[in-house]
Scaffold this active site. Structure first.
Site, short mmCIF file in Angstrom:
data_model
loop_
_atom_site.label_atom_id
_atom_site.label_comp_id
_atom_site.label_asym_id
_atom_site.label_seq_id
_atom_site.Cartn_x
_atom_site.Cartn_y
_atom_site.Cartn_z
N GLY A 162 55.52 18.45 42.54
CA GLY A 162 55.14 18.29 41.15
C GLY A 162 55.17 19.57 40.36
O GLY A 162 54.96 19.56 39.14
N SER A 163 55.44 20.69 41.01
CA SER A 163 55.37 22.01 40.39
C SER A 163 56.66 22.38 39.69
O SER A 163 57.72 22.44 40.31
CB SER A 163 55.04 23.06 41.46
OG SER A 163 55.34 24.37 41.03
N THR A 164 56.56 22.65 38.40
CA THR A 164 57.74 23.04 37.63
C THR A 164 58.38 24.31 38.18
O THR A 164 59.59 24.37 38.43
CB THR A 164 57.36 23.27 36.15
OG1 THR A 164 56.21 24.12 36.08
CG2 THR A 164 57.07 21.96 35.46
N GLU A 182 55.29 22.60 46.11
CA GLU A 182 54.74 21.28 45.75
C GLU A 182 55.76 20.62 44.81
O GLU A 182 56.24 21.25 43.87
CB GLU A 182 53.38 21.47 45.09
CG GLU A 182 53.02 20.53 43.97
CD GLU A 182 52.56 19.16 44.44
OE1 GLU A 182 53.34 18.21 44.25
OE2 GLU A 182 51.43 19.04 44.95
N SER A 217 58.17 25.68 41.02
CA SER A 217 58.73 25.53 42.36
C SER A 217 60.18 25.05 42.29
O SER A 217 60.99 25.35 43.17
CB SER A 217 57.90 24.55 43.19
OG SER A 217 56.63 25.09 43.51
#
Length: 201
Positions: free
Chosen positions: A12-14, A10, A16
């Site tokens: 928005g996922s740090t 995703e 990731s």
């Protein structure tokens, strides 16, 4: 023969970001093929009664995450900056358009490079990844041709992303990054090595 590893991410996922920037090299060293699977955490969080990231809901957890991200980024040699809590580009950022574009890019061979570009723009440079001008530029730099923004907004492509979200629900994915190997779920950047071990076994 090594298995395929599915990388569910995703924008928005740090965490990731940390995975996206190193997964191909790590997998290549093990002879593992990576299938990139963009999805959205918003519906997953909503199903748990959350209207934002748990790192925003729980202040102590959020502060820990930002410090942990700085440590891990330094360990991996990746640039990183904390995103603002409010205003343009606030955490968590809106990765909907980026995810739709990534689906097209993954079909056409430039999706992985585009994804890395989006993550770098977001977590290394602090740009707002909902900006269509930024996304168009990143797509072109990755190898896209034509008006990729319009193609990303077709109903068929929107339905593809929704299908990914529905599949994530069915398979028990509740966060990002997540890795699937032969139906087995591994969650978190710190489980990448375990997932690669399983895929290479």
């Amino acid at each position: 023969m090594a298995h395929m590893l599915e990388f569910w991410f995703e924008f928005g996922s740090t965490y990731s970001y940390l995975t996206a920037m190193r997964i191909e090299d790590a997998a290549g060293a093990r002879g593992v093929t990576v299938r990139w699977r963009p999805f959205l955490l918003g519906p997953v969080f909503a199903a748990q009664g959350w209207d934002t990231s748990p790192f925003n809901i729980h202040k102590a957890k959020g502060e820990y995450m930002w410090r942990d991200m700085a440590r891990r980024a330094e360990r991996y040699g990746l640039p990183f900056q904390r995103l603002p809590a409010t205003g343009p580009g606030a955490f968590p950022q809106n990765g909907l358009a980026a995810a739709r574009i990534a689906l097209i890019g993954l079909d056409e061979g430039w999706g992985e490079e585009f994804a890395r570009g989006v993550y770098s723009a977001e977590f290394a440079a602090g740009h707002d990844i909902a900006d269509p001008v930024l996304l168009q530029r990143l797509a072109r730099e990755a190898g896209a041709t034509g008006d990729v923004l319009s193609r990303a907004q077709t109903q068929a492509n929107k339905d593809r992303l929704k299908s990914n979200v529905d599949e994530a629900f069915r398979r028990g994915i509740f966060g990002a990054p997540s890795f699937m190997v032969d139906g087995e779920l591994y969650w978190g950047d710190d489980r990448l090595a375990d997932a690669l071990d399983a895929a290479a076994a």
